[in-house]
Design a protein around this motif. Sequence first.
Motif, short mmCIF file in Angstrom:
data_model
loop_
_atom_site.label_atom_id
_atom_site.label_comp_id
_atom_site.label_asym_id
_atom_site.label_seq_id
_atom_site.Cartn_x
_atom_site.Cartn_y
_atom_site.Cartn_z
N ASP A 61 11.00 -4.73 0.85
CA ASP A 61 9.94 -4.62 1.85
C ASP A 61 10.39 -3.84 3.10
O ASP A 61 10.07 -2.67 3.25
CB ASP A 61 9.43 -6.02 2.22
N LYS A 115 8.40 1.91 8.35
CA LYS A 115 8.00 1.23 9.59
C LYS A 115 9.25 0.82 10.33
O LYS A 115 10.10 0.11 9.77
CB LYS A 115 7.17 -0.02 9.28
N LYS A 151 5.64 -0.65 -3.79
CA LYS A 151 5.45 -0.43 -2.34
C LYS A 151 5.47 1.08 -2.03
O LYS A 151 4.65 1.56 -1.25
CB LYS A 151 6.51 -1.17 -1.53
N GLU A 186 -1.43 3.07 7.17
CA GLU A 186 -2.16 1.83 6.99
C GLU A 186 -3.64 1.94 7.36
O GLU A 186 -4.19 1.09 8.07
CB GLU A 186 -1.48 0.71 7.81
N ARG A 192 -2.60 0.61 2.30
CA ARG A 192 -1.37 -0.12 2.70
C ARG A 192 -1.69 -1.55 3.12
O ARG A 192 -0.80 -2.41 3.10
CB ARG A 192 -0.63 0.66 3.80
N LEU A 209 -0.66 -4.63 1.13
CA LEU A 209 0.65 -5.29 1.24
C LEU A 209 0.57 -6.58 2.05
O LEU A 209 1.50 -7.37 2.07
CB LEU A 209 1.67 -4.34 1.87
N1 GLY Z 1 5.44 -4.98 5.37
C1 GLY Z 1 4.22 -4.35 5.16
C2 GLY Z 1 4.26 -2.86 5.31
O1 GLY Z 1 5.31 -2.28 5.30
O2 GLY Z 1 3.24 -2.25 5.42
#
Ligand code: GLY
Length: 344
Positions: A126, A132, A216, A226, A230, A233
Motif C-alpha cells: 500500500d 502519495k 494497486k 483520485e 482510486r 482503494l
Molecule cells: N492508500 C490509498 C491510496 O494510496 O490511494
Amino acid sequence: MKELILEAASGRSRIAIGSGAISGLSDAMAGRRALIVTDSNVGRLHSALFPQGAEVMGIGLGEESKTLETVESIYSRMLELELDRSSLIIGIGGGIVCDVAGYAATTYLRGMGLVLAPTTLLAQVDAAIGGKNGVNYKGYKNLVGTFRQPEAVLCDIRALRTLPTEEMRNGYAEVVKQAAIGDADAFAYLEERADEALRLQEDELERMVSDSAAIKAAIVQADEKEAGERMKLNYGHTIGHAIEKVAKVRHGEAVAAGMIAEADISVSKGMMERKDRERLSSLIGRLGLPVSVDADRELIIDAIRKDKKRRGGGIRMPVLDGIGKARIVDVTLEEMKDAIRDMP
Ligand code: GLY
C-alpha cells in the motif's frame, strides 16, 4: 523475483518483489550520492542490507513522527551533506518512513531522486505504491503532501520474517481488500494459500505481495489523483476509520470489520451474493483478523455522521460488486446505520 511497471503522469516506477529485492538498491543508486532515511527498528534489524556508500539518518517511530518537524530534520541533513537534484533519497522502512522520505525528496530543491524499500507488508502493498507522499498536520492525517511516483520500489519478502504478527495482520487486511476490489483470481489464491502465507512461505508471500501491488498499480495508473477509480482503494475504510476512532483496535482490524459491514451494504443493495460475503468473512477470519469489533454501534454511527458532515453531504463510497470488483456508489445514512447496527 517479480517486476511491475507503474506509469503515471507524475512519473514511472519500477516495482520489484522478491526475496533479496533490497540488494537492488546499489544498482538503483547508479553512482549517485544518497541519503537513506530509516527508523531505529529497521536500522537495528536490516542495516546489514543497506547499500554501501550511502549516508544514513533515522527518524522517530510511530505516527507522531509523521510531521513537518521530521521533514525539516531531513532537509537539514540534506543541506549539511550538500545534496543536489542529482542525489537520491532512499526510504527504507514502513509506511511512515516511506511517506516522510517521499515528501522530503519531492519538495527539497523541487524534487530529487526517490527510491523506496518498504519493509512491512502494509508498506509493500500500500504505502510505498502509488506515489502519495506526505505528513500529518494539526491532527489531520496526510493533510500536507505530494503525488510523485518513486523511481523504484524494492519489496524484499525476507524483511517480513522479522515482522510482529499484529503488523503482518495489518498488511493482510489491505491484501484482502485489494483482491476483493480488483482481482477475483488473486482472492481465490488467498483462499487457497492463506495457511502457507501465515507460515511465511516465501513463494506464497511473493505471489500475494505482487498480486496486491499489481492491483494497486493498475488502479493508480488509471487515476493517479483520485478523481474516481482510486477511491476504490478506500473499500472497508469508511466504516473502518469510524471504528478506529471509537474502538482501540489496530488499523487492519478496523478495516477488516469495516469490509464486512460494507459487504453487508452490497448484499442489501443486491450487488453481492451472501455466499460471497461469507467467503470474505471466512478469509478475514483465517488471517487472524476480526469480522466485528466490541464497540458501541451508536458511537460508530456518530463518527460516520461527523465525517459525512465534514465531507459535505452524502456518502459516496466504494462497495463490492461481487468478489474482485468494486463500484463507487451513493450510500444513504440509513443503509449505513443498518449495516453498522447489524455488525456480527
Ligand atoms: N492508500 C490509498 C491510496 O494510496 O490511494
